[in-house]
Motif scaffolding. Sequence first.
Motif, PDB file in Angstrom:
ATOM      1  N   LYS A  80      -1.054  35.853 -15.169  1.00 38.04           N
ATOM      2  CA  LYS A  80      -1.048  35.801 -16.637  1.00 38.04           C
ATOM      3  C   LYS A  80      -1.697  37.061 -17.211  1.00 38.04           C
ATOM      4  O   LYS A  80      -1.181  37.665 -18.163  1.00 38.04           O
ATOM      5  N   CYS A  96       5.511  34.443 -18.838  1.00 34.85           N
ATOM      6  CA  CYS A  96       5.039  33.259 -18.111  1.00 34.85           C
ATOM      7  C   CYS A  96       6.025  32.103 -18.254  1.00 34.85           C
ATOM      8  O   CYS A  96       6.328  31.400 -17.281  1.00 34.85           O
ATOM      9  N   LYS A  97       6.542  31.903 -19.486  1.00 32.33           N
ATOM     10  CA  LYS A  97       7.510  30.836 -19.703  1.00 32.33           C
ATOM     11  C   LYS A  97       8.806  31.092 -18.950  1.00 32.33           C
ATOM     12  O   LYS A  97       9.413  30.171 -18.403  1.00 32.33           O
ATOM     13  N   ALA A 100       8.161  30.310 -15.318  1.00 33.14           N
ATOM     14  CA  ALA A 100       8.021  28.867 -15.116  1.00 33.14           C
ATOM     15  C   ALA A 100       9.372  28.167 -15.188  1.00 33.14           C
ATOM     16  O   ALA A 100       9.599  27.160 -14.503  1.00 33.14           O
ATOM     17  N   ASP A 105       5.505  28.720 -11.339  1.00 29.94           N
ATOM     18  CA  ASP A 105       4.493  28.923 -12.370  1.00 29.94           C
ATOM     19  C   ASP A 105       3.411  29.851 -11.825  1.00 29.94           C
ATOM     20  O   ASP A 105       2.550  29.431 -11.048  1.00 29.94           O
ATOM     21  N   CYS A 107       1.317  31.581 -13.822  1.00 28.15           N
ATOM     22  CA  CYS A 107       0.301  31.800 -14.847  1.00 28.15           C
ATOM     23  C   CYS A 107      -0.711  30.675 -14.941  1.00 28.15           C
ATOM     24  O   CYS A 107      -1.579  30.690 -15.827  1.00 28.15           O
ATOM     25  N   SER A 108      -0.635  29.685 -14.071  1.00 32.21           N
ATOM     26  CA  SER A 108      -1.582  28.569 -14.089  1.00 32.21           C
ATOM     27  C   SER A 108      -2.200  28.412 -12.707  1.00 32.21           C
ATOM     28  O   SER A 108      -1.516  28.607 -11.690  1.00 32.21           O
TER      29      SER A 108
END
Length: 252
Positions: A80, A96-97, A100, A105, A107-108
């Motif tokens: 991120k 990030c979206k 994902a 994913d 960014c998490s």
Amino acid sequence: MSIDKARYQGFSFTINYRHICTVNLVDEFFDPSSSIGTVNAESYTLRADVNILPFWNVYGVLGKVNVDAVVDAQYTGKMKDVFEDKLGVVGGKLACKAVASQGVDLCSPAEVSVPLHLNYDVVGLGTTLSVGYKEFFASVTATYSQTRLEGQDDWGDGVLSIQPMLGYQFLDYRAQVFIGAEYQGLKPKMTGNLGYIDALGRDFTYDVGVELEEWAYLVGFNKQIGKNYNITALFNKGETRSSFTINFGYRF
């Protein structure tokens, strides 16, 4: 091929089962305090021994190693920050979206479980120096070995193992117990590829160092069974690794 019978001591066949856990992973994308690897290794080796002097043994090892491992790496979600540094806050969120939406994913924070099954060829040389007084003994064993992944031409980095030990012999039972330490000098790492990421415009690859404390304590025992068999068990415990090894040997 001829064998010098005056110097030849024998061959042994060994089945070795080794379980290793608590291996820390070090990288800005992974949290080393929460990332561990669990490894089960089974090896089949032939070992040739020569006693140069009564207290000095030299040996060679040739065999196979089968490895089943699961690396549970705690991912920090640092991608991120990378996206936002390169694309700005808004662009980073969009990236990030987009990632994902492809099922990855980055960014998490998350735990990434990486299963591995590997087969290796192994060769090595070693030596043992030992002294004794009545039922007590002390020894130092050093082994240098190299492995090659099956199907590959290149041999990996060498591994140096040193085991200084103190022990006691139960002569009536043909058994020994011992305590000591084990040094392992190696350059481990974990590499991989998560596949092509559109937002990056390339594959997402990683190269993560594995932090291993070089020294660990060990305790164990050895029991001779008849003229040809022996069984050895070792337990190692260090700051970043622990292992349990069972060794079953047959000497021709």
